[in-house]
Design a protein around this motif. Structure first.
Motif, PDB file in Angstrom:
ATOM      1  N   GLY A  30       0.788  -1.219   0.000  1.00  0.00           N
ATOM      2  CA  GLY A  30       0.000   0.000   0.000  1.00  0.00           C
ATOM      3  C   GLY A  30       0.818   1.267   0.000  1.00  0.00           C
ATOM      4  N   GLY A  31       2.108   1.144   0.212  1.00  0.00           N
ATOM      5  CA  GLY A  31       2.973   2.301   0.232  1.00  0.00           C
ATOM      6  C   GLY A  31       3.397   2.741  -1.147  1.00  0.00           C
ATOM      7  N   SER A  32       4.266   3.747  -1.180  1.00  0.00           N
ATOM      8  CA  SER A  32       4.706   4.344  -2.433  1.00  0.00           C
ATOM      9  C   SER A  32       6.215   4.511  -2.452  1.00  0.00           C
ATOM     10  CB  SER A  32       4.056   5.718  -2.638  1.00  0.00           C
ATOM     11  OG  SER A  32       2.651   5.628  -2.738  1.00  0.00           O
ATOM     12  N   ARG A  40       9.257   6.362  -5.355  1.00  0.00           N
ATOM     13  CA  ARG A  40       9.562   6.968  -6.634  1.00  0.00           C
ATOM     14  C   ARG A  40      10.983   6.612  -7.022  1.00  0.00           C
ATOM     15  NH1 ARG A  40       9.891  13.304  -8.561  1.00  0.00           N
ATOM     16  NH2 ARG A  40      11.792  13.178  -7.277  1.00  0.00           N
ATOM     17  N   ARG A  85      -1.547   2.410 -11.073  1.00  0.00           N
ATOM     18  CA  ARG A  85      -0.733   2.493  -9.867  1.00  0.00           C
ATOM     19  C   ARG A  85       0.633   3.133 -10.116  1.00  0.00           C
ATOM     20  NH1 ARG A  85       0.995  -1.934  -7.420  1.00  0.00           N
ATOM     21  NH2 ARG A  85       0.991  -3.240  -9.317  1.00  0.00           N
ATOM     22  N   PHE A  86       1.214   2.868 -11.283  1.00  0.00           N
ATOM     23  CA  PHE A  86       2.545   3.371 -11.612  1.00  0.00           C
ATOM     24  C   PHE A  86       2.434   4.447 -12.677  1.00  0.00           C
ATOM     25  CE2 PHE A  86       5.231  -0.682 -10.606  1.00  0.00           C
ATOM     26  CZ  PHE A  86       4.652  -0.756  -9.357  1.00  0.00           C
ATOM     27  N   THR A  87       3.344   5.409 -12.621  1.00  0.00           N
ATOM     28  CA  THR A  87       3.407   6.463 -13.624  1.00  0.00           C
ATOM     29  C   THR A  87       4.858   6.698 -14.016  1.00  0.00           C
ATOM     30  OG1 THR A  87       1.449   7.568 -12.705  1.00  0.00           O
ATOM     31  CG2 THR A  87       2.830   8.838 -14.207  1.00  0.00           C
ATOM     32  N   GLN A 120       6.956   6.576 -10.640  1.00  0.00           N
ATOM     33  CA  GLN A 120       6.197   6.738  -9.408  1.00  0.00           C
ATOM     34  C   GLN A 120       5.364   5.489  -9.198  1.00  0.00           C
ATOM     35  OE1 GLN A 120       6.125   9.401  -7.104  1.00  0.00           O
ATOM     36  NE2 GLN A 120       4.981   7.896  -5.911  1.00  0.00           N
ATOM     37  N   MET A 121       5.547   4.840  -8.074  1.00  0.00           N
ATOM     38  CA  MET A 121       4.873   3.587  -7.773  1.00  0.00           C
ATOM     39  C   MET A 121       4.009   3.784  -6.537  1.00  0.00           C
ATOM     40  SD  MET A 121       7.939   0.834  -8.465  1.00  0.00           S
ATOM     41  CE  MET A 121       8.870   1.391  -7.038  1.00  0.00           C
ATOM     42  N   ASN A 122       2.713   3.684  -6.721  1.00  0.00           N
ATOM     43  CA  ASN A 122       1.757   3.819  -5.635  1.00  0.00           C
ATOM     44  C   ASN A 122       1.023   2.502  -5.413  1.00  0.00           C
ATOM     45  OD1 ASN A 122       2.355   6.616  -5.440  1.00  0.00           O
ATOM     46  ND2 ASN A 122       0.797   7.099  -6.990  1.00  0.00           N
ATOM     47  N   SER A 123       0.392   2.393  -4.269  1.00  0.00           N
ATOM     48  CA  SER A 123      -0.387   1.200  -3.929  1.00  0.00           C
ATOM     49  C   SER A 123       0.410  -0.068  -4.179  1.00  0.00           C
ATOM     50  CB  SER A 123      -1.701   1.181  -4.723  1.00  0.00           C
ATOM     51  OG  SER A 123      -2.471   2.333  -4.464  1.00  0.00           O
ATOM     52  N   LEU A 124       1.626  -0.086  -3.689  1.00  0.00           N
ATOM     53  CA  LEU A 124       2.526  -1.199  -3.956  1.00  0.00           C
ATOM     54  C   LEU A 124       2.013  -2.497  -3.351  1.00  0.00           C
ATOM     55  CD1 LEU A 124       5.870   0.690  -3.549  1.00  0.00           C
ATOM     56  CD2 LEU A 124       5.223  -0.652  -5.557  1.00  0.00           C
TER      57      LEU A 124
END
Length: 114
Positions: free
Chosen positions: A15-17, A19, A66-68, A81-85
């Protein structure tokens, strides 16, 4: 020789992020595309995200939303950028640049704990 250096990996909870950054030794606008790949433990390398010189992006289905992937041409840097890992995102992440051939960085470890 073109050199790429990844950074920003680490250990995070699900759930973490994070970059990731990829700094290139020359102008990233001189490449046809930049991409992030990953190598999960015990698995095969897969492409995660691509950004072309024109700015178009594409992602593997498992990271869409989730990723950009983005870039800062002035800094010769590409980001992921990686979110909701998720734990299944755990892998060594590699940056690549393509211009007549592919160039690779050394990789940065991303570990996602449950």
């Amino acid at each position: 020789q073109v050199q790429l250096v990844e950074s920003g990996g680490g250990l995070v909870q699900a759930g973490g992020s994070l970059r990731l950054s990829c700094t290139v030794s020359e102008s990233i606008s001189s490449f046809n595309s930049m991409a992030w790949y990953r190598l999960p433990p015990g698995n095969l390398r897969e492409v995660v995200a691509i950004i072309t010189s024109g700015g178009s992006t594409s992602y593997v289905d498992s990271v869409k939303g989730r990723f950009t992937i983005s870039r800062d041409n002035a800094k010769n840097t590409v980001y992921l950028q990686m979110n909701s890992l998720k734990p299944e995102d755990t892998a060594v992440y590699y940056c690549s640049a393509e211009r007549r051939k592919y160039y690779w960085g050394q990789g940065t470890q991303v570990t996602v704990s449950s």
